[in-house]
Design a protein around this motif. Structure first.
Motif, PDB file in Angstrom:
ATOM      1  N   GLU A  49       0.850  -1.183   0.000  1.00 24.39           N
ATOM      2  CA  GLU A  49       0.000   0.000   0.000  1.00 24.39           C
ATOM      3  C   GLU A  49       0.890   1.239   0.000  1.00 24.39           C
ATOM      4  N   MET A  50       0.669   2.107  -0.994  1.00 23.36           N
ATOM      5  CA  MET A  50       1.526   3.271  -1.192  1.00 23.36           C
ATOM      6  C   MET A  50       0.760   4.567  -1.061  1.00 23.36           C
ATOM      7  N   THR A  51       1.430   5.552  -0.489  1.00 25.95           N
ATOM      8  CA  THR A  51       0.944   6.919  -0.459  1.00 25.95           C
ATOM      9  C   THR A  51       1.933   7.754  -1.260  1.00 25.95           C
ATOM     10  N   MET A  52       1.412   8.523  -2.209  1.00 24.38           N
ATOM     11  CA  MET A  52       2.246   9.354  -3.063  1.00 24.38           C
ATOM     12  C   MET A  52       1.739  10.791  -2.961  1.00 24.38           C
ATOM     13  N   LYS A  53       2.685  11.717  -2.819  1.00 22.50           N
ATOM     14  CA  LYS A  53       2.309  13.123  -2.686  1.00 22.50           C
ATOM     15  C   LYS A  53       3.221  13.963  -3.574  1.00 22.50           C
ATOM     16  N   PHE A  54       2.620  14.784  -4.440  1.00 24.11           N
ATOM     17  CA  PHE A  54       3.385  15.710  -5.264  1.00 24.11           C
ATOM     18  C   PHE A  54       3.661  16.966  -4.459  1.00 24.11           C
ATOM     19  N   ASP A  55       4.937  17.322  -4.368  1.00 25.77           N
ATOM     20  CA  ASP A  55       5.325  18.553  -3.693  1.00 25.77           C
ATOM     21  C   ASP A  55       5.580  19.674  -4.694  1.00 25.77           C
ATOM     22  N   ARG A  56       5.919  19.280  -5.942  1.00 26.84           N
ATOM     23  CA  ARG A  56       6.172  20.270  -6.991  1.00 26.84           C
ATOM     24  C   ARG A  56       5.809  19.649  -8.334  1.00 26.84           C
ATOM     25  N   LEU A  57       5.111  20.417  -9.153  1.00 28.51           N
ATOM     26  CA  LEU A  57       4.802  20.009 -10.514  1.00 28.51           C
ATOM     27  C   LEU A  57       4.723  21.292 -11.334  1.00 28.51           C
ATOM     28  N   GLU A  58       5.774  21.551 -12.083  1.00 33.76           N
ATOM     29  CA  GLU A  58       5.848  22.769 -12.876  1.00 33.76           C
ATOM     30  C   GLU A  58       6.095  22.399 -14.328  1.00 33.76           C
ATOM     31  N   VAL A  59       5.323  23.015 -15.209  1.00 35.72           N
ATOM     32  CA  VAL A  59       5.493  22.813 -16.641  1.00 35.72           C
ATOM     33  C   VAL A  59       5.516  24.190 -17.296  1.00 35.72           C
ATOM     34  N   THR A 155      12.088  17.610 -20.201  1.00 35.40           N
ATOM     35  CA  THR A 155      11.459  18.333 -21.287  1.00 35.40           C
ATOM     36  C   THR A 155      10.287  17.503 -21.800  1.00 35.40           C
ATOM     37  N   ALA A 156       9.129  18.147 -21.922  1.00 31.95           N
ATOM     38  CA  ALA A 156       7.941  17.477 -22.470  1.00 31.95           C
ATOM     39  C   ALA A 156       8.110  17.327 -23.984  1.00 31.95           C
ATOM     40  N   PRO A 157       7.298  16.464 -24.627  1.00 30.82           N
ATOM     41  CA  PRO A 157       7.414  16.288 -26.083  1.00 30.82           C
ATOM     42  C   PRO A 157       7.317  17.596 -26.872  1.00 30.82           C
ATOM     43  N   ASN A 158       6.635  18.608 -26.324  1.00 24.37           N
ATOM     44  CA  ASN A 158       6.504  19.895 -27.012  1.00 24.37           C
ATOM     45  C   ASN A 158       7.709  20.807 -26.785  1.00 24.37           C
ATOM     46  N   GLY A 159       8.746  20.315 -26.081  1.00 23.53           N
ATOM     47  CA  GLY A 159       9.956  21.096 -25.846  1.00 23.53           C
ATOM     48  C   GLY A 159       9.916  21.960 -24.606  1.00 23.53           C
ATOM     49  N   LYS A 160       8.819  21.958 -23.888  1.00 21.17           N
ATOM     50  CA  LYS A 160       8.680  22.783 -22.685  1.00 21.17           C
ATOM     51  C   LYS A 160       9.325  22.087 -21.485  1.00 21.17           C
ATOM     52  N   ALA A 161       9.973  22.881 -20.641  1.00 17.67           N
ATOM     53  CA  ALA A 161      10.630  22.343 -19.443  1.00 17.67           C
ATOM     54  C   ALA A 161       9.585  21.928 -18.417  1.00 17.67           C
ATOM     55  N   MET A 162       9.918  20.876 -17.653  1.00 22.02           N
ATOM     56  CA  MET A 162       9.039  20.435 -16.565  1.00 22.02           C
ATOM     57  C   MET A 162       9.887  20.006 -15.378  1.00 22.02           C
ATOM     58  N   SER A 163       9.297  20.127 -14.194  1.00 18.17           N
ATOM     59  CA  SER A 163       9.989  19.759 -12.965  1.00 18.17           C
ATOM     60  C   SER A 163       8.970  19.164 -11.995  1.00 18.17           C
ATOM     61  N   ILE A 164       9.308  18.008 -11.439  1.00 18.93           N
ATOM     62  CA  ILE A 164       8.399  17.307 -10.529  1.00 18.93           C
ATOM     63  C   ILE A 164       9.180  16.873  -9.295  1.00 18.93           C
ATOM     64  N   ARG A 165       8.561  17.009  -8.143  1.00 24.54           N
ATOM     65  CA  ARG A 165       9.106  16.449  -6.903  1.00 24.54           C
ATOM     66  C   ARG A 165       7.957  15.731  -6.221  1.00 24.54           C
ATOM     67  N   MET A 166       8.200  14.469  -5.866  1.00 24.96           N
ATOM     68  CA  MET A 166       7.161  13.743  -5.151  1.00 24.96           C
ATOM     69  C   MET A 166       7.778  12.875  -4.072  1.00 24.96           C
ATOM     70  N   ALA A 167       6.994  12.638  -3.051  1.00 24.10           N
ATOM     71  CA  ALA A 167       7.384  11.769  -1.950  1.00 24.10           C
ATOM     72  C   ALA A 167       6.508  10.531  -2.011  1.00 24.10           C
ATOM     73  N   MET A 168       7.115   9.378  -1.726  1.00 25.39           N
ATOM     74  CA  MET A 168       6.395   8.113  -1.750  1.00 25.39           C
ATOM     75  C   MET A 168       6.720   7.342  -0.477  1.00 25.39           C
ATOM     76  N   ALA A 169       5.717   6.755   0.093  1.00 24.05           N
ATOM     77  CA  ALA A 169       5.897   5.898   1.260  1.00 24.05           C
ATOM     78  C   ALA A 169       5.027   4.666   1.054  1.00 24.05           C
ATOM     79  N   SER A 170       5.563   3.506   1.346  1.00 28.56           N
ATOM     80  CA  SER A 170       4.807   2.281   1.150  1.00 28.56           C
ATOM     81  C   SER A 170       5.075   1.305   2.287  1.00 28.56           C
ATOM     82  N   ARG A 171       4.070   0.534   2.570  1.00 28.56           N
ATOM     83  CA  ARG A 171       4.161  -0.478   3.617  1.00 28.56           C
ATOM     84  C   ARG A 171       3.643  -1.799   3.067  1.00 28.56           C
TER      85      ARG A 171
END
Length: 182
Positions: A49-59, A155-171
């Motif tokens: 069982e996993m919990t996932m949380k996005f801390d940053r998602l920029e496109v 970089t997304a397929p359209n050439g735009k920069a993207m940045s993601i940060r996520m935390a994951m915890a699973s048991r």
């Protein structure tokens, strides 16, 4: 995003303390999988069982409406469960450790003593052609749990920069129930 989520199974590896370790540079997902298997590291079968949380998602160039929707999602946790069969646990292949082929390679992969650190670079093909991503994964693991942070810049397929940060915890949550998503 698919490449980011493909890293999740590698975090399910179960090893404890000062046991076996893997240290690879410029390696394919199949090479990493083989090294993990050769080191005697096994996956613990059953329900995770996993919990996932996005801390940053920029496109870059994201429309205002989409940006607002993303900001509302930030900090919210998503939960899901997966089932790992004993057969998958005993013989993970390269696909289990991310995308196979030349799309993704580990720049570095270090796992042992309850810590994992990895850097993977992926280049998109097909509908994702033109995209690329560099992912950094760091965290801790044991036979029954893991806690990880993943940073991805690309970089997304359209050439735009993207940045993601996520935390994951699973048991590990015992036997599979049949209602898992994967």
């Amino acid at each position: 995003m698919r490449a980011a989520l493909s890293l999740i199974p590698v975090m399910l590896l179960a090893a404890c303390g000062d046991g076996p370790s893997v240290d690879k540079k410029n390696a394919s997902t199949a090479e990493v999988a083989q090294s993990v298997a050769d080191a005697g590291m096994k996956l613990k079968p059953g329900r995770w069982e996993m919990t996932m949380k996005f801390d940053r998602l920029e496109v870059e160039g994201m429309p205002a409406e989409a940006r607002q929707t993303m900001q509302q999602m930030m900090g919210q946790s998503r939960k899901f469960a997966s089932c790992l069969t004993p057969e998958e646990a005993d013989k993970p292949d390269g696909s289990f450790f991310g995308q196979q082929g030349e799309d993704c390679r580990y720049d570095s992969f270090t796992m042992g003593g309850g810590r994992i650190d990895a850097v993977m670079t992926c280049k998109g093909k097909g509908e994702d052609a033109g995209s690329s991503a560099r992912m950094k994964l760091a965290g801790t693991y044991s036979a029954d749990s893991y806690d990880m942070t993943m940073d991805m810049d690309g970089t997304a397929p359209n050439g735009k920069a993207m940045s993601i940060r996520m935390a994951m915890a699973s048991r590990h949550a015992g036997a599979c129930k049949g209602d898992e998503t994967s």
